[in-house]
Scaffold this active site. Structure first.
Site, PDB file in Angstrom:
ATOM      1  N   SER A 163       0.854  -1.173   0.000  1.00  0.00           N
ATOM      2  CA  SER A 163       0.000   0.000   0.000  1.00  0.00           C
ATOM      3  C   SER A 163       0.897   1.233   0.000  1.00  0.00           C
ATOM      4  O   SER A 163       1.706   1.414   0.906  1.00  0.00           O
ATOM      5  CB  SER A 163      -0.890  -0.031   1.254  1.00  0.00           C
ATOM      6  OG  SER A 163      -1.695   1.114   1.328  1.00  0.00           O
ATOM      7  N   LYS A 189      -0.886  -0.920  -4.510  1.00  0.00           N
ATOM      8  CA  LYS A 189      -2.120  -0.190  -4.174  1.00  0.00           C
ATOM      9  C   LYS A 189      -1.748   1.261  -3.905  1.00  0.00           C
ATOM     10  O   LYS A 189      -0.870   1.533  -3.097  1.00  0.00           O
ATOM     11  CB  LYS A 189      -2.762  -0.826  -2.945  1.00  0.00           C
ATOM     12  CG  LYS A 189      -3.765   0.045  -2.187  1.00  0.00           C
ATOM     13  CD  LYS A 189      -4.526  -0.769  -1.157  1.00  0.00           C
ATOM     14  CE  LYS A 189      -4.752  -0.013   0.139  1.00  0.00           C
ATOM     15  NZ  LYS A 189      -5.485  -0.824   1.142  1.00  0.00           N
ATOM     16  N   LYS A 191      -2.887   5.012  -2.611  1.00  0.00           N
ATOM     17  CA  LYS A 191      -3.858   5.806  -1.875  1.00  0.00           C
ATOM     18  C   LYS A 191      -4.233   6.991  -2.763  1.00  0.00           C
ATOM     19  O   LYS A 191      -3.336   7.631  -3.360  1.00  0.00           O
ATOM     20  CB  LYS A 191      -3.236   6.303  -0.575  1.00  0.00           C
ATOM     21  CG  LYS A 191      -2.995   5.191   0.441  1.00  0.00           C
ATOM     22  CD  LYS A 191      -4.309   4.608   0.950  1.00  0.00           C
ATOM     23  CE  LYS A 191      -4.072   3.644   2.103  1.00  0.00           C
ATOM     24  NZ  LYS A 191      -5.334   3.082   2.612  1.00  0.00           N
ATOM     25  N   ASP A 217      -7.125   3.004  -3.303  1.00  0.00           N
ATOM     26  CA  ASP A 217      -7.884   3.054  -2.049  1.00  0.00           C
ATOM     27  C   ASP A 217      -8.109   4.512  -1.664  1.00  0.00           C
ATOM     28  O   ASP A 217      -7.156   5.267  -1.466  1.00  0.00           O
ATOM     29  CB  ASP A 217      -7.092   2.339  -0.943  1.00  0.00           C
ATOM     30  CG  ASP A 217      -7.861   2.238   0.374  1.00  0.00           C
ATOM     31  OD1 ASP A 217      -9.017   2.712   0.442  1.00  0.00           O
ATOM     32  OD2 ASP A 217      -7.300   1.675   1.339  1.00  0.00           O
ATOM     33  N   GLU A 242     -11.123   0.831  -3.887  1.00  0.00           N
ATOM     34  CA  GLU A 242     -11.476   0.498  -2.507  1.00  0.00           C
ATOM     35  C   GLU A 242     -12.098   1.706  -1.782  1.00  0.00           C
ATOM     36  O   GLU A 242     -11.522   2.794  -1.774  1.00  0.00           O
ATOM     37  CB  GLU A 242     -10.188   0.049  -1.796  1.00  0.00           C
ATOM     38  CG  GLU A 242     -10.348  -0.402  -0.352  1.00  0.00           C
ATOM     39  CD  GLU A 242      -9.017  -0.882   0.256  1.00  0.00           C
ATOM     40  OE1 GLU A 242      -8.045  -1.113  -0.502  1.00  0.00           O
ATOM     41  OE2 GLU A 242      -8.955  -1.023   1.484  1.00  0.00           O
ATOM     42  N   ASP A 267     -13.913  -1.711   2.365  1.00  0.00           N
ATOM     43  CA  ASP A 267     -13.040  -1.931   3.514  1.00  0.00           C
ATOM     44  C   ASP A 267     -13.824  -1.455   4.753  1.00  0.00           C
ATOM     45  O   ASP A 267     -14.493  -2.259   5.422  1.00  0.00           O
ATOM     46  CB  ASP A 267     -11.724  -1.148   3.293  1.00  0.00           C
ATOM     47  CG  ASP A 267     -10.786  -1.138   4.482  1.00  0.00           C
ATOM     48  OD1 ASP A 267     -11.129  -1.692   5.541  1.00  0.00           O
ATOM     49  OD2 ASP A 267      -9.685  -0.553   4.378  1.00  0.00           O
ATOM     50  N   LYS A 291     -10.201  -7.353   7.180  1.00  0.00           N
ATOM     51  CA  LYS A 291      -9.272  -6.920   8.230  1.00  0.00           C
ATOM     52  C   LYS A 291      -9.822  -7.451   9.540  1.00  0.00           C
ATOM     53  O   LYS A 291     -10.872  -6.992   9.995  1.00  0.00           O
ATOM     54  CB  LYS A 291      -9.209  -5.394   8.305  1.00  0.00           C
ATOM     55  CG  LYS A 291      -8.357  -4.735   7.244  1.00  0.00           C
ATOM     56  CD  LYS A 291      -8.306  -3.241   7.493  1.00  0.00           C
ATOM     57  CE  LYS A 291      -7.630  -2.529   6.335  1.00  0.00           C
ATOM     58  NZ  LYS A 291      -7.852  -1.077   6.404  1.00  0.00           N
ATOM     59  N   GLY A 319      -4.423  -4.521   5.766  1.00  0.00           N
ATOM     60  CA  GLY A 319      -3.411  -4.315   6.808  1.00  0.00           C
ATOM     61  C   GLY A 319      -3.645  -3.000   7.509  1.00  0.00           C
ATOM     62  O   GLY A 319      -4.367  -2.125   7.005  1.00  0.00           O
TER      63      GLY A 319
HETATM   64  O1  OSB Z   1      -7.360   1.545   4.281  1.00  0.00           O
HETATM   65  O2  OSB Z   1      -6.224  -0.206   4.057  1.00  0.00           O
HETATM   66  C1  OSB Z   1      -6.395   0.880   4.597  1.00  0.00           C
HETATM   67  C2  OSB Z   1      -3.389   1.658   6.822  1.00  0.00           C
HETATM   68  C3  OSB Z   1      -4.009   2.203   7.924  1.00  0.00           C
HETATM   69  C4  OSB Z   1      -5.375   2.355   7.915  1.00  0.00           C
HETATM   70  C5  OSB Z   1      -6.121   1.954   6.807  1.00  0.00           C
HETATM   71  C6  OSB Z   1      -5.500   1.385   5.708  1.00  0.00           C
HETATM   72  C7  OSB Z   1      -4.105   1.270   5.705  1.00  0.00           C
HETATM   73  C8  OSB Z   1      -3.356   0.766   4.571  1.00  0.00           C
HETATM   74  C9  OSB Z   1      -1.993   0.191   4.829  1.00  0.00           C
HETATM   75  O3  OSB Z   1      -3.730   0.841   3.425  1.00  0.00           O
HETATM   76  C10 OSB Z   1      -2.047  -1.280   4.824  1.00  0.00           C
HETATM   77  C11 OSB Z   1      -0.784  -1.890   5.342  1.00  0.00           C
HETATM   78  O4  OSB Z   1       0.155  -1.983   4.561  1.00  0.00           O
HETATM   79  O5  OSB Z   1      -0.729  -2.306   6.523  1.00  0.00           O
HETATM   80 MG    MG Z   2      -8.539   0.491   2.858  1.00  0.00          MG
END
Ligand code: OSB
Ligand code: MG
Length: 400
Positions: A163, A189, A191, A217, A242, A267, A291, A319
């Protein structure tokens, strides 16, 4: 299992680079660790709540408070009343790879008793999940079984994605992505947020080439009126988009799904099996991000996984910047058959210079871009207690 005490440990672990999302920028992971002391041995788990209530209404101070004041007393009382089973642990339960979620859950009766013991408290799923995971670790260690075995894992290695946060400039984003590609990650992925979407996504698609697995995402940053803009993402051949809209707003996700070819994946909106089935049935999501913290635990995650598998809805493991402790359990979960897309289960060095446990390192050769599923009892990893002390941001709390 004979629960004797619950310890809360607060640590701060510096991130190797800031992680920026549509809801904020983090430079350090503030984690709440739970250790349960039982007659059959100890168990450890990590609460995924963030420092601030931005991703979710839960946050680390709130999780610690609700555990101290409500959840730990309820769990200790349930254990004293015999709800977690006798003092010998539950050794001798058969492996359950064939029996599905219910059989897997039945094989860990102490962990399965945690959810019902805490049900009197509304919400606070991340806090509840941490307690359940700690009991699960202790119980599986007493049984001599790994999480992978207990969950019904079907593979020894899992495909890993990464991510990638919002970067200060396009150039820095491309540098970071190129580095991950070089390290072998099997999926990227990005953001996104309003003002950081079509341009960076197009540039990364150009860099990766048409065949690479790429997804985005938004962490709820868009509104219904943005649907035409989000539909333009179709030209980048993404695996999924996402959670573009608010947690409660399934209707806009349904509209987007009808307006674009890119699969919509939820999510934040998916809190348990019931909300997952509802979102799928309504057409709000065609892929589910699992999650365990958000869903109240690994056992509910097994139920969501099974329900999605029956409907042929692919799932993947999300994650929350976990240390090796939470990561170990996520990697075991990602080894289940319905986890058909690479997860946000990155190597330790994507987040941390030094990890709380033995580090997770990407494989090589045929295992390039994969992590090995831990095989030892419980989480299969050991918490480095000297680091829990060195990284402590508050005194430990002992509840008994
Ligand atoms: O939306 O998936 C998410 C991290 C913190 C809170 C929300 C998210 C995330 C990540 C990182 O996208 C995922 C990771 O690599 O742990
Ligand atoms: Mg997410």
């Amino acid at each position: 299992l004979g629960l004797e005490a619950i310890e809360l440990h607060r640590i701060e672990v510096p991130l190797v680079r800031p992680f920026e999302t549509s809801f904020g920028r983090e430079t350090v992971r503030e984690a709440l660790l739970v250790r349960v002391r039982t007659a059959a041995g100890d168990g450890w788990a990590e609460c995924v709540a963030g420092r601030e209530p931005f991703y979710s209404s839960e946050y680390v101070d709130g999780a610690a408070a609700v555990i101290e004041r409500y959840l730990a007393p309820a769990l200790l009382a349930a254990s004293a009343g015999g709800a977690l089973g006798g003092h010998s642990g539950s050794a001798g339960h058969p492996p359950t790879a064939e029996g599905g979620a219910d059989a897997a859950i039945a094989s860990v009766p102490a962990a399965a008793a945690v959810g019902p013991a805490l049900a009197v408290v509304a919400g606070h799923r991340m806090a509840k999940a941490a307690l359940e995971a700690a009991v699960l670790d202790a119980e599986l260690r007493a049984q001599g079984r790994s999480m992978a075995q207990a969950f019904g894992a079907v593979r020894d290695w899992v495909d890993c994605g990464v991510s990638v946060g919002i970067a200060p400039t396009l150039e820095e984003l491309l540098d970071e992505v190129a580095g991950y590609v070089e390290q072998g990650y099997r999926r990227i992925k990005l953001k996104i947020k309003p003002g950081w979407d079509l341009l960076p996504v197009g540039a990364v698609r150009e860099l990766l080439g048409p065949a690479a697995l790429l997804q985005v995402d938004a962490n709820t940053a868009y509104r219904q009126r943005d649907i035409p803009l989000l539909a333009e993402l179709d030209r980048f051949g993404l695996l999924l988009v996402e959670q573009p809209f608010a947690e409660e707003d399934l209707a806009s996700h349904v509209q987007l799904a009808a307006a674009c070819d890119t699969p919509v994946c939820l999510d934040e909106s998916i809190l348990d099996r019931t909300t997952a089935l509802d979102a799928i049935e309504r057409g709000a999501t065609s892929i589910v991000n699992i999650k365990p913290g958000r869903m109240g635990g690994y056992l509910e995650s097994l139920r969501v996984h099974e329900a999605c598998l029956a409907l042929e809805v692919p799932v993947w493991c999300g994650g929350m910047l976990e240390t090796g402790l939470g990561r170990a359990a996520n990697v075991a979960l990602a080894a289940l058959p319905g986890f058909l897309l690479p997860g946000d289960t990155s190597a330790s060095d994507r987040y941390y210079a030094e990890d709380l446990t033995e580090p997770f390192v990407l494989g090589t050769g045929e295992h390039r871009g994969q992590l090995a599923v831990p095989q030892g009892p419980g989480t299969g990893v050991e918490v480095r207690e000297e680091l829990v002390r060195a990284w402590a941001s508050a005194s430990p709390v002992l509840l008994r």
